[in-house]
Design a protein around this motif. Sequence first.
Motif, PDB file in Angstrom:
ATOM      1  N   HIS A  84       0.813  -1.220   0.000  1.00 45.28           N
ATOM      2  CA  HIS A  84       0.000   0.000   0.000  1.00 45.28           C
ATOM      3  C   HIS A  84       0.849   1.274   0.000  1.00 45.28           C
ATOM      4  CE1 HIS A  84       0.949  -0.613   4.264  1.00 45.28           C
ATOM      5  NE2 HIS A  84       0.844   0.693   4.376  1.00 45.28           N
ATOM      6  N   GLU A  85       2.136   1.153   0.283  1.00 44.73           N
ATOM      7  CA  GLU A  85       3.004   2.332   0.322  1.00 44.73           C
ATOM      8  C   GLU A  85       3.423   2.809  -1.073  1.00 44.73           C
ATOM      9  OE1 GLU A  85       5.698   2.689   3.899  1.00 44.73           O
ATOM     10  OE2 GLU A  85       5.889   0.542   3.445  1.00 44.73           O
ATOM     11  N   PHE A  86       3.086   2.043  -2.100  1.00 41.09           N
ATOM     12  CA  PHE A  86       3.554   2.349  -3.444  1.00 41.09           C
ATOM     13  C   PHE A  86       2.372   2.649  -4.366  1.00 41.09           C
ATOM     14  CE2 PHE A  86       6.606  -0.263  -1.254  1.00 41.09           C
ATOM     15  CZ  PHE A  86       7.777   0.457  -1.448  1.00 41.09           C
ATOM     16  N   SER A  87       2.569   3.602  -5.271  1.00 37.39           N
ATOM     17  CA  SER A  87       1.459   4.063  -6.108  1.00 37.39           C
ATOM     18  C   SER A  87       1.181   3.159  -7.303  1.00 37.39           C
ATOM     19  CB  SER A  87       1.732   5.488  -6.593  1.00 37.39           C
ATOM     20  OG  SER A  87       2.934   5.552  -7.329  1.00 37.39           O
ATOM     21  N   VAL A  88       2.174   2.378  -7.724  1.00 38.62           N
ATOM     22  CA  VAL A  88       1.968   1.427  -8.820  1.00 38.62           C
ATOM     23  C   VAL A  88       2.071   0.020  -8.240  1.00 38.62           C
ATOM     24  CG1 VAL A  88       2.764   0.631 -11.077  1.00 38.62           C
ATOM     25  CG2 VAL A  88       2.959   3.055 -10.475  1.00 38.62           C
ATOM     26  N   ARG A  89       0.947  -0.720  -8.263  1.00 37.58           N
ATOM     27  CA  ARG A  89       0.847  -2.010  -7.587  1.00 37.58           C
ATOM     28  C   ARG A  89       0.341  -3.062  -8.570  1.00 37.58           C
ATOM     29  NH1 ARG A  89      -1.407   2.036  -4.641  1.00 37.58           N
ATOM     30  NH2 ARG A  89      -3.505   1.431  -5.324  1.00 37.58           N
ATOM     31  N   VAL A  90       1.133  -4.096  -8.780  1.00 42.22           N
ATOM     32  CA  VAL A  90       0.870  -5.089  -9.818  1.00 42.22           C
ATOM     33  C   VAL A  90       0.635  -6.453  -9.177  1.00 42.22           C
ATOM     34  CG1 VAL A  90       1.820  -6.237 -11.855  1.00 42.22           C
ATOM     35  CG2 VAL A  90       2.313  -3.805 -11.437  1.00 42.22           C
ATOM     36  N   VAL A  91      -0.386  -7.154  -9.671  1.00 45.14           N
ATOM     37  CA  VAL A  91      -0.694  -8.485  -9.169  1.00 45.14           C
ATOM     38  C   VAL A  91      -1.420  -9.254 -10.270  1.00 45.14           C
ATOM     39  CG1 VAL A  91      -2.961  -7.897  -8.191  1.00 45.14           C
ATOM     40  CG2 VAL A  91      -1.603  -9.725  -7.143  1.00 45.14           C
ATOM     41  N   HIS A  92      -1.360 -10.583 -10.207  1.00 50.13           N
ATOM     42  CA  HIS A  92      -2.126 -11.398 -11.140  1.00 50.13           C
ATOM     43  C   HIS A  92      -3.611 -11.235 -10.868  1.00 50.13           C
ATOM     44  CE1 HIS A  92      -3.727 -15.051 -13.089  1.00 50.13           C
ATOM     45  NE2 HIS A  92      -2.670 -14.953 -13.884  1.00 50.13           N
ATOM     46  N   ARG A  93      -4.395 -11.318 -11.918  1.00 50.84           N
ATOM     47  CA  ARG A  93      -5.838 -11.084 -11.794  1.00 50.84           C
ATOM     48  C   ARG A  93      -6.501 -12.052 -10.814  1.00 50.84           C
ATOM     49  NH1 ARG A  93      -8.270 -15.004 -14.779  1.00 50.84           N
ATOM     50  NH2 ARG A  93      -6.933 -16.092 -16.280  1.00 50.84           N
ATOM     51  N   LEU A  94      -5.990 -13.294 -10.691  1.00 54.19           N
ATOM     52  CA  LEU A  94      -6.596 -14.259  -9.781  1.00 54.19           C
ATOM     53  C   LEU A  94      -6.318 -13.941  -8.314  1.00 54.19           C
ATOM     54  CD1 LEU A  94      -5.925 -17.641 -11.633  1.00 54.19           C
ATOM     55  CD2 LEU A  94      -8.052 -16.319 -11.563  1.00 54.19           C
ATOM     56  N   GLU A  95      -5.289 -13.146  -8.051  1.00 55.25           N
ATOM     57  CA  GLU A  95      -4.946 -12.776  -6.677  1.00 55.25           C
ATOM     58  C   GLU A  95      -5.594 -11.467  -6.248  1.00 55.25           C
ATOM     59  OE1 GLU A  95      -2.445 -14.564  -4.608  1.00 55.25           O
ATOM     60  OE2 GLU A  95      -2.812 -16.136  -6.086  1.00 55.25           O
ATOM     61  N   ALA A  96      -6.119 -10.716  -7.208  1.00 56.54           N
ATOM     62  CA  ALA A  96      -6.641  -9.379  -6.908  1.00 56.54           C
ATOM     63  C   ALA A  96      -7.750  -9.376  -5.864  1.00 56.54           C
ATOM     64  CB  ALA A  96      -7.107  -8.703  -8.195  1.00 56.54           C
ATOM     65  N   PRO A  97      -8.715 -10.308  -5.899  1.00 55.70           N
ATOM     66  CA  PRO A  97      -9.787 -10.251  -4.897  1.00 55.70           C
ATOM     67  C   PRO A  97      -9.286 -10.310  -3.458  1.00 55.70           C
ATOM     68  CG  PRO A  97     -10.436 -11.676  -6.707  1.00 55.70           C
ATOM     69  CD  PRO A  97      -8.987 -11.337  -6.934  1.00 55.70           C
ATOM     70  N   SER A  98      -8.293 -11.159  -3.179  1.00 54.48           N
ATOM     71  CA  SER A  98      -7.784 -11.232  -1.803  1.00 54.48           C
ATOM     72  C   SER A  98      -7.001  -9.986  -1.440  1.00 54.48           C
ATOM     73  CB  SER A  98      -6.906 -12.478  -1.620  1.00 54.48           C
ATOM     74  OG  SER A  98      -5.781 -12.442  -2.476  1.00 54.48           O
ATOM     75  N   MET A  99      -6.361  -9.368  -2.430  1.00 58.10           N
ATOM     76  CA  MET A  99      -5.619  -8.140  -2.182  1.00 58.10           C
ATOM     77  C   MET A  99      -6.564  -6.988  -1.827  1.00 58.10           C
ATOM     78  SD  MET A  99      -2.804  -6.600  -4.758  1.00 58.10           S
ATOM     79  CE  MET A  99      -2.327  -4.879  -4.764  1.00 58.10           C
ATOM     80  N   CYS A 100      -7.769  -7.035  -2.366  1.00 52.93           N
ATOM     81  CA  CYS A 100      -8.732  -5.945  -2.167  1.00 52.93           C
ATOM     82  C   CYS A 100      -9.703  -6.217  -1.024  1.00 52.93           C
ATOM     83  CB  CYS A 100      -9.546  -5.733  -3.443  1.00 52.93           C
ATOM     84  SG  CYS A 100      -8.598  -5.354  -4.905  1.00 52.93           S
ATOM     85  N   ASN A 146      -2.511  -6.865  17.680  1.00 48.85           N
ATOM     86  CA  ASN A 146      -3.301  -5.733  17.170  1.00 48.85           C
ATOM     87  C   ASN A 146      -2.790  -5.189  15.841  1.00 48.85           C
ATOM     88  OD1 ASN A 146      -4.923  -5.839  19.463  1.00 48.85           O
ATOM     89  ND2 ASN A 146      -3.677  -4.347  20.580  1.00 48.85           N
ATOM     90  N   VAL A 147      -1.990  -5.956  15.111  1.00 44.64           N
ATOM     91  CA  VAL A 147      -1.433  -5.484  13.845  1.00 44.64           C
ATOM     92  C   VAL A 147      -2.343  -5.913  12.705  1.00 44.64           C
ATOM     93  CG1 VAL A 147       0.583  -5.478  12.338  1.00 44.64           C
ATOM     94  CG2 VAL A 147       0.871  -5.705  14.806  1.00 44.64           C
ATOM     95  N   THR A 148      -2.645  -4.991  11.808  1.00 51.45           N
ATOM     96  CA  THR A 148      -3.517  -5.312  10.681  1.00 51.45           C
ATOM     97  C   THR A 148      -2.760  -5.209   9.359  1.00 51.45           C
ATOM     98  OG1 THR A 148      -4.281  -3.009  10.541  1.00 51.45           O
ATOM     99  CG2 THR A 148      -5.602  -4.537  11.859  1.00 51.45           C
ATOM    100  N   LEU A 149      -3.173  -6.043   8.427  1.00 53.58           N
ATOM    101  CA  LEU A 149      -2.679  -5.988   7.062  1.00 53.58           C
ATOM    102  C   LEU A 149      -3.649  -5.140   6.264  1.00 53.58           C
ATOM    103  CD1 LEU A 149      -0.659  -7.103   4.906  1.00 53.58           C
ATOM    104  CD2 LEU A 149      -2.322  -8.929   4.516  1.00 53.58           C
ATOM    105  N   GLN A 150      -3.134  -4.110   5.635  1.00 57.35           N
ATOM    106  CA  GLN A 150      -3.989  -3.161   4.932  1.00 57.35           C
ATOM    107  C   GLN A 150      -4.344  -3.682   3.544  1.00 57.35           C
ATOM    108  OE1 GLN A 150      -2.830   0.952   5.224  1.00 57.35           O
ATOM    109  NE2 GLN A 150      -3.634   1.429   3.193  1.00 57.35           N
ATOM    110  N   GLY A 151      -5.651  -3.750   3.249  1.00 57.37           N
ATOM    111  CA  GLY A 151      -6.086  -4.095   1.907  1.00 57.37           C
ATOM    112  C   GLY A 151      -5.862  -2.919   0.965  1.00 57.37           C
ATOM    113  N   ILE A 152      -5.619  -3.219  -0.308  1.00 54.30           N
ATOM    114  CA  ILE A 152      -5.325  -2.153  -1.256  1.00 54.30           C
ATOM    115  C   ILE A 152      -5.710  -2.618  -2.653  1.00 54.30           C
ATOM    116  CG2 ILE A 152      -2.951  -2.921  -1.632  1.00 54.30           C
ATOM    117  CD1 ILE A 152      -4.050   0.750  -1.399  1.00 54.30           C
ATOM    118  N   GLU A 153      -6.216  -1.687  -3.455  1.00 52.91           N
ATOM    119  CA  GLU A 153      -6.555  -2.001  -4.843  1.00 52.91           C
ATOM    120  C   GLU A 153      -5.281  -2.057  -5.686  1.00 52.91           C
ATOM    121  OE1 GLU A 153      -9.457  -2.371  -6.541  1.00 52.91           O
ATOM    122  OE2 GLU A 153     -10.900  -2.054  -4.914  1.00 52.91           O
ATOM    123  N   PRO A 154      -5.145  -3.078  -6.534  1.00 53.10           N
ATOM    124  CA  PRO A 154      -4.036  -3.063  -7.491  1.00 53.10           C
ATOM    125  C   PRO A 154      -4.271  -1.987  -8.544  1.00 53.10           C
ATOM    126  CG  PRO A 154      -5.502  -4.898  -7.955  1.00 53.10           C
ATOM    127  CD  PRO A 154      -5.997  -4.260  -6.680  1.00 53.10           C
TER     128      PRO A 154
END
Length: 258
Positions: A84-100, A146-154
């Motif tokens: 989430h710290e980077f403005s250009v984020r690339v992932v395979h289309r099958l992984e995108a739902p879990s990332m979001c 109490n640590v969370t993983l931040q979801g982010i749109e590719p």
Amino acid sequence: MAIKIAEKWFERKKINDRLTLLWEPHVDPLIRCNIWHIRGRDADLLVDSGMGICSLKQAASDLFERSITAVATHTHHDHVGSLHEFSVRVVHRLEAPSMCSGAHKLPLLTADYPDDMKKALADVGCPLPEHSLLIAYPEKGFNPANVTLQGIEPTRLVDEGDRIDLGDLNFEVLHLPGHSPGSIALWEEKTGWFFSGDAIYDGPLLDNISGACVEDYLVTMERLLKLPVQSVYPGHDEIFGRSRHIEIARHYIQSKSL
């Protein structure tokens, strides 16, 4: 027992003039991801981003002064924590739902893992530690519960054969399922460099966890036997060369035929 406070969260090693390895030494080896920064002529590339416990971008600010494309080889939590710290984020289309899928608890305590996963990991020689997957904390007052993983749109979805061009280095996306449905690797034909994610590394390959598929992994390994890699830069453990690459792939195939 009191846990120590880390003086710094990330370590790094310069592999060559273009390539830097970063990692989180205070994270258990099971989820200690290799983070690769590649310097190109026109732009830079980041392959995977660790746990997100501390800011990767701040810790290695000198590496992120130029335009950078951040690639997730897959979306397991140990590979996407700082994406989430980077403005250009690339992932395979099958992984995108879990990332979001939105923010969720980062599993840093052994109790966070279901019993079936603990057994699956133990069965392949990766037992979880007794209490915590951290051997140090980043700061006083840190609470791993109490640590969370931040979801982010590719910002870009990729598939087999797509390209990431750095000007003088041109990476081909290879879709290599098995460890996860949308696992990818990056292949640079001119140099023979192969950034493999968790498709292949020199350690116990996890094919018995949620989302993994042995049949897909076997197809991936057959394909990797034919890839003329020179240097493999994996998602975990040490760098290795072509001969070890072939040994690992062949051993996996043979182990599943017994």
